[in-house]
Design an enzyme around this catalytic site. Structure first.
Site, PDB file in Angstrom:
ATOM      1  N   ASP A 187       0.800  -1.232   0.000  1.00  0.00           N
ATOM      2  CA  ASP A 187       0.000   0.000   0.000  1.00  0.00           C
ATOM      3  C   ASP A 187       0.835   1.287   0.000  1.00  0.00           C
ATOM      4  O   ASP A 187       0.297   2.372  -0.163  1.00  0.00           O
ATOM      5  CB  ASP A 187      -0.988   0.010   1.183  1.00  0.00           C
ATOM      6  CG  ASP A 187      -0.314  -0.291   2.514  1.00  0.00           C
ATOM      7  OD1 ASP A 187       0.890  -0.638   2.523  1.00  0.00           O
ATOM      8  OD2 ASP A 187      -0.999  -0.193   3.546  1.00  0.00           O
ATOM      9  N   GLU A 272      10.562  -4.333  13.268  1.00  0.00           N
ATOM     10  CA  GLU A 272      11.748  -4.024  12.473  1.00  0.00           C
ATOM     11  C   GLU A 272      13.015  -4.302  13.289  1.00  0.00           C
ATOM     12  O   GLU A 272      13.973  -4.899  12.794  1.00  0.00           O
ATOM     13  CB  GLU A 272      11.716  -2.564  11.997  1.00  0.00           C
ATOM     14  CG  GLU A 272      10.590  -2.245  11.004  1.00  0.00           C
ATOM     15  CD  GLU A 272       9.240  -1.961  11.660  1.00  0.00           C
ATOM     16  OE1 GLU A 272       9.114  -2.114  12.902  1.00  0.00           O
ATOM     17  OE2 GLU A 272       8.298  -1.576  10.928  1.00  0.00           O
TER      18      GLU A 272
END
Ligand code: NAG
EC number: 2.4.1.135
Length: 326
Positions: A187, A272
């Site tokens: 996206d 992350e």
């Protein structure tokens, strides 16, 4: 004959009355000289055309470039095809790129298989269903559970060991392949420039991401060409307060650290870090995008389409033709 030309060419055509002289040699000479100049110019242009074009100074042969492996997790929803068409057409602008598209599904879906086949990209199609315990429950806000973890790890498995591809290139990169791995959600919005920034990553490279974390942008703070901190408003004490779209990892580094993967149980915002802490010290991050002063990727979100009219028509048995893929 001369007299006829004389009528055509003389600046002040003389009457061809009987016995009237007409001196039109000077204008004839001038016209001949003009023609000669034009002929000369044409043969110069023809010679230019025959000469091989000058070798472009910059772009090297595609074979000489490290491959960019773009890992994209994706799941079925109304806007899935729109997102994937947009992303695939961005990726088409990038040379030497290999797309690893990983479906959150038990197996390949016709929509994604068809899209990949039509994309013209070099790709590997993978599929792994997120275990039920990790799936977002009905009504739970999106940030409660990290999304796409199983899918990104599946792509890392394929890069290291191969196996399990349900379409496209089946064999993992051969030993010694130069490349870089980037996790690109379906996206976001990507500038083609971003890919050239990451291509020559030695370890882990980083750059800012626009429209994320409640800020205009988030990203590393750079001094004298080194990462000295991070511009972020939210949990700045995370080991790596970077967005998924804000870093890339050299393929050889990922292969040298076989235990490095994403941890589905990592606390919110630490996904992350769960990968990167296996791979690099924050001070060794390689700043890209003009020392992290340029935004080349944006964390855009596509609005969920409202289907009120569709549902109404479906109740009357007049819904949009389900045979048409959207
Ligand atoms: C980044 O900063 C370093 C040190 O100040 C400088 O030498 C280098 O040219 C900069 N790079 C870019 C792309 O601006």
């Amino acid at each position: 004959m001369l007299n006829v030309l004389c009528v055509v060419l003389c600046p002040h055509p003389c009457f061809l009355g009987p016995g009237q002289p007409c001196d039109c040699l000077p204008p004839l000479r001038a016209a001949a000289e003009q023609l000669r100049q034009k002929d000369l110019r044409i043969s110069q242009l023809q010679a230019d055309l025959r000469r091989p074009p000058p070798a472009p100074a910059q772009p090297p042969e595609p074979e000489a470039l490290p491959t960019i492996y773009v890992v994209t997790p994706t799941y079925a929803r109304l806007v899935q095809k729109a997102e994937l068409v947009r992303l695939s057409q961005t990726l088409s602008l990038v040379p030497r790129l290999h797309w690893l598209l990983v479906e959150d599904a038990e197996g390949p879906t016709p929509l994604v298989s068809g899209l990949l086949a039509a994309s013209g990209l070099l790709f590997t199609h993978l599929a792994v269903l997120t275990p039920k315990a990790q799936r977002l429950r009905e009504g739970e806000p999106g940030w409660v559970r990290p999304r796409g973890v199983e899918q990104r790890n599946r792509a890392l498995d394929w890069l290291r060991r191969g196996g399990g591809a349900v379409g496209g290139e089946k064999d993992p990169p051969p030993a010694g392949t130069r490349g870089v791995v980037y996790f690109a959600d379906d996206d976001n919005t990507y500038s083609r420039e971003l890919f050239e920034e990451m291509r020559w990553t030695r370890g882990v490279s980083v750059w800012p991401v626009g429209l994320v974390g409640g800020l205009r942008f988030e990203g590393p703070r750079v001094q004298d060409g080194r990462v000295v901190g991070f511009h972020t408003a939210w949990e700045p004490n995370r080991p790596f307060p970077v967005d998924m779209a804000g870093f890339a990892v050299a393929l050889p580094l990922l292969l040298a650290k076989p235990n490095a993967q994403f941890d589905a149980t990592a606390p919110r915002g630490h996904l992350e870090s769960s990968l990167l802490s296996h791979l690099v010290d924050p001070k060794d991050l390689e700043p890209r995008a003009a020392n992290c002063t340029r935004v080349l990727v944006w964390h855009t979100r596509t609005e969920k389409p409202k289907m009120k009219q569709e549902e109404q028509l479906q109740r009357q048995g007049r819904g949009s033709d389900p045979a048409v893929e959207v």
